[in-house]
Write a protein that holds these residues in place. Structure first.
Motif, mmCIF file in Angstrom:
data_model
loop_
_atom_site.group_PDB
_atom_site.id
_atom_site.type_symbol
_atom_site.label_atom_id
_atom_site.label_comp_id
_atom_site.label_asym_id
_atom_site.label_seq_id
_atom_site.Cartn_x
_atom_site.Cartn_y
_atom_site.Cartn_z
ATOM 1 N N ALA A 270 17.462 18.818 1.795
ATOM 2 C CA ALA A 270 18.553 18.425 2.688
ATOM 3 C C ALA A 270 18.009 18.389 4.105
ATOM 4 C CB ALA A 270 19.724 19.399 2.586
ATOM 5 N N LEU B 255 23.773 17.899 6.242
ATOM 6 C CA LEU B 255 24.471 19.117 5.837
ATOM 7 C C LEU B 255 25.957 19.072 6.160
ATOM 8 C CD1 LEU B 255 21.950 21.970 6.724
ATOM 9 C CD2 LEU B 255 22.713 21.243 4.458
ATOM 10 N N GLY C 279 17.873 24.640 1.427
ATOM 11 C CA GLY C 279 17.819 23.194 1.225
ATOM 12 C C GLY C 279 16.977 22.494 2.274
ATOM 13 N N VAL C 280 17.115 22.910 3.531
ATOM 14 C CA VAL C 280 16.317 22.311 4.605
ATOM 15 C C VAL C 280 14.849 22.680 4.458
ATOM 16 C CG1 VAL C 280 15.931 22.298 7.105
ATOM 17 C CG2 VAL C 280 18.256 22.187 6.205
ATOM 18 N N SER D 262 30.615 23.965 -3.486
ATOM 19 C CA SER D 262 30.247 25.351 -3.199
ATOM 20 C C SER D 262 30.606 26.250 -4.375
ATOM 21 C CB SER D 262 30.957 25.833 -1.938
ATOM 22 O OG SER D 262 30.729 27.217 -1.747
ATOM 23 N N LEU E 175 26.531 30.666 2.199
ATOM 24 C CA LEU E 175 26.577 29.269 2.623
ATOM 25 C C LEU E 175 25.419 28.956 3.580
ATOM 26 C CD1 LEU E 175 30.421 28.739 3.184
ATOM 27 C CD2 LEU E 175 28.991 27.651 1.440
ATOM 28 N N GLN F 138 28.003 17.098 3.705
ATOM 29 C CA GLN F 138 28.010 17.786 2.420
ATOM 30 C C GLN F 138 28.981 18.965 2.439
ATOM 31 O OE1 GLN F 138 24.020 18.883 1.303
ATOM 32 N NE2 GLN F 138 23.273 16.773 1.321
ATOM 33 N N LEU F 139 28.972 19.748 3.541
ATOM 34 C CA LEU F 139 29.848 20.910 3.638
ATOM 35 C C LEU F 139 31.318 20.495 3.714
ATOM 36 C CD1 LEU F 139 27.855 23.232 6.076
ATOM 37 C CD2 LEU F 139 28.172 23.515 3.616
ATOM 38 N N LEU G 295 19.352 18.506 8.463
ATOM 39 C CA LEU G 295 20.430 18.990 9.319
ATOM 40 C C LEU G 295 21.535 17.947 9.466
ATOM 41 C CD1 LEU G 295 18.374 20.816 12.110
ATOM 42 C CD2 LEU G 295 19.708 21.851 10.267
ATOM 43 N N SER H 230 22.144 28.915 1.497
ATOM 44 C CA SER H 230 21.965 27.695 0.701
ATOM 45 C C SER H 230 21.539 26.524 1.570
ATOM 46 C CB SER H 230 23.273 27.369 -0.029
ATOM 47 O OG SER H 230 23.641 28.420 -0.902
ATOM 48 N N ALA H 231 22.143 26.424 2.758
ATOM 49 C CA ALA H 231 21.785 25.335 3.664
ATOM 50 C C ALA H 231 20.348 25.480 4.158
ATOM 51 C CB ALA H 231 22.754 25.304 4.846
#
Length: 513
Positions: A171, A176, A165-166, A232, A158, A179-180, A173, A161-162
């Motif tokens: 994505a 996020l 993405g950043v 996820s 997790l 989304q989570l 901050l 992936s974050a």
């Protein structure tokens, strides 16, 4: 064709090395890592890349399935505190420490440094389990280590992936968190729903080759559907596997179950082989393209990352040990960890398939990708070689008392099952029932004395002797032409199932390597 040829070479080298791993009491992933590096360094090895999304689905989904299937929810409920310590806090602390090293020493952007930390944070249970299974360690500690492998994979993936993405601008901050909030529970829900749908179809396909193929479709399909829904995929596969593991065994025929286990075990092993080969090939390309000064810096940075990973785990495990002894009452649902057990747990930090797969899943244009991939491979090789080769001697040096609780629990459960069978037979008075009653009475005496009934039962020993004689005669009839091959194979299958029924359980297991 080049990839296929090198896969065959690697599999052959791995098979040879794995025979050595059993004789030398070395975890098989250690030998697999060495074999992968050897084959990748061959002059004719090709340059191969893999699509990042394919790498995640191909390698991560089966690894999560394998770990989640063997972790019942009650283990999480019972041991949530040590699992939280190992699977969450160690991952977060390792990720943070490695990210600091990445920014301060490697000059990586913060998001890329966090991605590196998440890649190298989760230990691989397969490496530790391959060694721990050879020693009579406390069952609860081994169960916690196995549970850690699943939960820390989910946490680290997790974070990974974050961070990706950043770093890639997909994505921010601020986006996020929302989304989570949707992706995490949504992934769990989708996994449970797809598991229910899968069970409806699998019951109709039970005992067929289509049923086995459908298992692969269901697992990878769960990952893909979750990704398409922007949920996820990691938690979807975990929820899918835990749901399947809870309901399917009671509905599955023994033959189907044995076939399924063997197919998945071979598949996960093959994916390990492929991951080590691909990672070795990428590392070879990176090393070849770097000039001596850049290579020296990259290797020094990779060594710093490896040391950080090892030191953080050791420091936290011993800090947890002291905290539990200081704050935890003597009588508690969470037993105080012993110093010896903490030493073993802190050294069970070998990295493996998940670290390799997440490194391979980095996009080609990811910031400092070459340095991250090289560091990830260094952590995998360093942990498997340094920790993998020394874990066994460490356990022997600490001199644990054998944990016999598993044998006692098995004996009690076997007596209960035998008594159930005898009570069913007492309602009948025919010759078949009388014969079976005598058989179960013999088994009960053996189990009550602490023996495994199939290991020394005279009845089963006689059965195996007769089956061997039948098999010899059957082979002779085939070679003489007395029977055709279709008759031979039908009778061979009958004898195979009869031999399995009369054999001790350890004869049914497929040994790693």
């Amino acid at each position: 064709m080049a990839l296929f040829e090198n896969m065959l070479v690697l599999m052959l080298v791995a098979i040879i090395f794995l025979q050595l791993s059993r004789k030398l009491a070395v975890p098989y992933p250690t030998m697999l890592a060495v074999a992968g590096v050897i084959v990748a360094s061959l002059p004719w090895a090709p340059e191969i890349s893999i699509d990042p999304h394919l790498a995640m689905a191909l390698f991560i989904a089966p690894a999560l399935l394998d770990a989640a299937y063997d972790l019942p929810p009650r283990t999480i409920r019972r041991d949530w505190l040590p699992l939280l310590s190992l699977a969450v806090w160690v991952v977060i602390l390792t990720t943070a420490a490695v990210a600091w090293i990445g920014v301060s020493l490697g000059g990586l952007p913060l998001a890329a440094a966090i991605a590196l930390g998440a890649i190298v944070a989760p230990p691989d249970a397969a490496a530790a389990a391959a060694m721990l299974g050879r020693f009579a360690l406390p069952r609860r500690a081994v169960a916690i280590l196995q549970g850690e492998s699943l939960l820390n994979d989910a946490v680290s993936l997790l974070i990974f992936s974050a961070a990706v993405g950043v770093a890639m601008g997909a994505a921010s901050l601020t986006s996020l968190a929302p989304q989570l909030i949707i992706a995490v529970p949504g992934g769990v829900l989708v996994g449970m729903v797809l598991a229910g749908i899968s069970m409806l179809f699998s019951s109709r396909l039970s005992g067929t080759l289509g049923g086995t193929l459908f298992e692969f479709v269901a697992v990878f399909g769960t990952w893909i559907i979750a990704e398409r829904l922007h949920l996820s995929a990691i938690l979807a596969v975990v929820a899918f596997a835990m749901t399947i593991a809870h309901y399917v065994p009671a509905r599955q025929a023994p033959r189907t179950r044995l076939h399924s286990y063997s197919v998945w075990q071979a598949s996960v092993f093959l994916l390990n082989v492929l991951a080590f080969l691909l990672m070795g090939l990428q590392a070879r390309t990176i090393i070849r393209d770097l000039d001596p000064q850049e290579l020296s810096f990259a290797l020094s940075f990779a060594a710093a990352v490896f040391l950080t990973v090892v030191v953080v785990r050791i420091a936290w495990v011993f800090a947890y040990n002291r905290l539990m002894h200081y704050f935890q009452p003597t009588q508690s649902r969470f037993p105080r960890p012993t110093l010896r057990m903490s030493m073993v747990v802190s050294w069970c930090g070998m990295r493996g398939l998940v670290t390799l797969a997440t490194a391979l899943a980095l996009p080609d244009n990811f910031p400092s990708r070459e340095l991250i991939v090289l560091s990830a491979l260094a952590v995998v090789l360093g942990s498997l070689i340094v920790q993998g080769l020394t874990l066994g001697p460490l356990i022997r040096l600490l001199g644990f008392e054998p944990d016999k609780s598993l044998e006692k629990d098995l004996a009690r459960a076997r007596l209960t099952l035998i008594d159930t069978a005898i009570s069913e037979l007492n309602a009948r008075d025919d010759q078949a029932a009388a014969s079976l009653r005598e058989f179960y009475k013999e088994e009960r005496v053996l189990v009550a004395d602490g023996h495994h009934p199939r290991a020394i039962s005279k009845t089963d020993q006689l059965r195996l002797t007769l089956i061997a004689a039948k098999r010899t005669k059957l082979n002779a009839m085939r070679h003489s032409g007395a029977i055709d091959d279709d008759v031979f194979h039908a009778l061979e299958q009958d004898l195979d199932f009869a031999e399995l029924a009369a054999s001790p359980p350890e004869k049914l297991e497929i040994i790693d390597g």
